[in-house]
Design a protein around this motif. Structure first.
Motif, PDB file in Angstrom:
ATOM      1  N   HIS A 149       0.980  -0.940  -0.239  1.00 46.03           N
ATOM      2  CA  HIS A 149      -0.144   0.474  -0.155  1.00 46.03           C
ATOM      3  C   HIS A 149       0.616   1.046   0.392  1.00 46.03           C
ATOM      4  O   HIS A 149       0.351   2.359  -0.460  1.00 46.03           O
ATOM      5  CB  HIS A 149      -0.921  -0.364   1.413  1.00 46.03           C
ATOM      6  CG  HIS A 149      -2.333  -1.090   1.005  1.00 46.03           C
ATOM      7  ND1 HIS A 149      -3.055  -0.940  -0.223  1.00 46.03           N
ATOM      8  CD2 HIS A 149      -2.425  -2.066   1.883  1.00 46.03           C
ATOM      9  CE1 HIS A 149      -4.064  -1.743   0.150  1.00 46.03           C
ATOM     10  NE2 HIS A 149      -3.620  -2.475   1.153  1.00 46.03           N
TER      11      HIS A 149
ATOM     12  N   ASP B  53      -5.372  -2.051  -5.029  1.00 45.72           N
ATOM     13  CA  ASP B  53      -6.582  -2.624  -4.511  1.00 45.72           C
ATOM     14  C   ASP B  53      -7.038  -2.490  -2.449  1.00 45.72           C
ATOM     15  O   ASP B  53      -5.002  -2.655  -1.598  1.00 45.72           O
ATOM     16  CB  ASP B  53      -6.500  -4.278  -4.216  1.00 45.72           C
ATOM     17  CG  ASP B  53      -6.734  -4.211  -6.302  1.00 45.72           C
ATOM     18  OD1 ASP B  53      -7.325  -4.015  -6.270  1.00 45.72           O
ATOM     19  OD2 ASP B  53      -5.923  -5.294  -6.564  1.00 45.72           O
ATOM     20  N   GLN B  54      -7.973  -2.549  -1.817  1.00 47.44           N
ATOM     21  CA  GLN B  54      -7.762  -2.678  -0.788  1.00 47.44           C
ATOM     22  C   GLN B  54      -7.227  -3.651   0.117  1.00 47.44           C
ATOM     23  O   GLN B  54      -6.328  -3.515   0.946  1.00 47.44           O
ATOM     24  CB  GLN B  54      -9.196  -2.213  -0.453  1.00 47.44           C
ATOM     25  CG  GLN B  54      -9.216  -1.211   1.515  1.00 47.44           C
ATOM     26  CD  GLN B  54      -8.420  -0.272   1.221  1.00 47.44           C
ATOM     27  OE1 GLN B  54      -7.760  -0.083   2.106  1.00 47.44           O
ATOM     28  NE2 GLN B  54      -9.133   0.445   0.721  1.00 47.44           N
ATOM     29  N   GLU B  55      -7.730  -4.536  -0.172  1.00 46.06           N
ATOM     30  CA  GLU B  55      -7.058  -6.206  -0.073  1.00 46.06           C
ATOM     31  C   GLU B  55      -5.817  -6.268  -0.480  1.00 46.06           C
ATOM     32  O   GLU B  55      -6.514  -6.823  -1.153  1.00 46.06           O
ATOM     33  CB  GLU B  55      -8.367  -6.644   0.457  1.00 46.06           C
ATOM     34  CG  GLU B  55      -9.087  -6.921   0.631  1.00 46.06           C
ATOM     35  CD  GLU B  55      -8.873  -7.227   2.500  1.00 46.06           C
ATOM     36  OE1 GLU B  55      -8.155  -7.649   2.865  1.00 46.06           O
ATOM     37  OE2 GLU B  55      -9.567  -6.089   3.828  1.00 46.06           O
TER      38      GLU B  55
END
Length: 134
Positions: free
Chosen positions: A13, A61-63
């Motif tokens: 991230h 992507d958040q995950e």
């Protein structure tokens, strides 16, 4: 006909923060002439002794995917497109094609091995040298 591992890629991230965290753990440094800066979406660090490189790359992507580490391969004896064709005949599964993403001749192709492990095929050293030539 083979490929060589150009670098190991880690999806994340925050590429800058993660690359900074790993540098003292591994004794790695920024790539000469390409310092990592806050906000960079891709940050490469390298082992000053062996030259091994780690690329931290931000994914939207958040995950994060379960398989966050993959090889980026650079063809030794063929160009990228020839290697892509060979891998298709060898049985690799093409996942995505990012050729030309940053203009003509740029980009990579994502594949999966028979168990679904992903890897990327980059341009060869010869292609990189030709692109950098005046």
């Amino acid at each position: 006909m083979t490929s060589t591992i150009s670098h190991t890629t880690i999806d994340c991230h925050n590429a800058y923060e993660l690359s900074q965290w790993w540098k003292p753990v591994l004794g790695y440094v920024d790539v000469e002439g390409d310092p990592n800066e806050p906000g960079d979406g891709e940050c490469m660090i390298r082992d000053p002794e062996t030259g091994h490189q780690l690329l931290f790359i931000e994914v939207p992507d958040q995950e994060l995917p379960a398989k966050r580490i993959h090889f980026d391969l650079r063809p030794r004896e063929r160009d990228r497109d020839e290697e892509v064709e060979w891998l298709l005949t060898y049985g690799a599964t093409q996942v995505a094609d990012h050729r030309g993403k940053y203009g003509p001749g740029s980009g990579w192709v994502i594949f999966a091995d028979p168990e679904g492990n992903q890897f990327c095929i980059l341009r060869s050293e010869g292609e990189l040298a030709a692109a950098a030539a005046p």
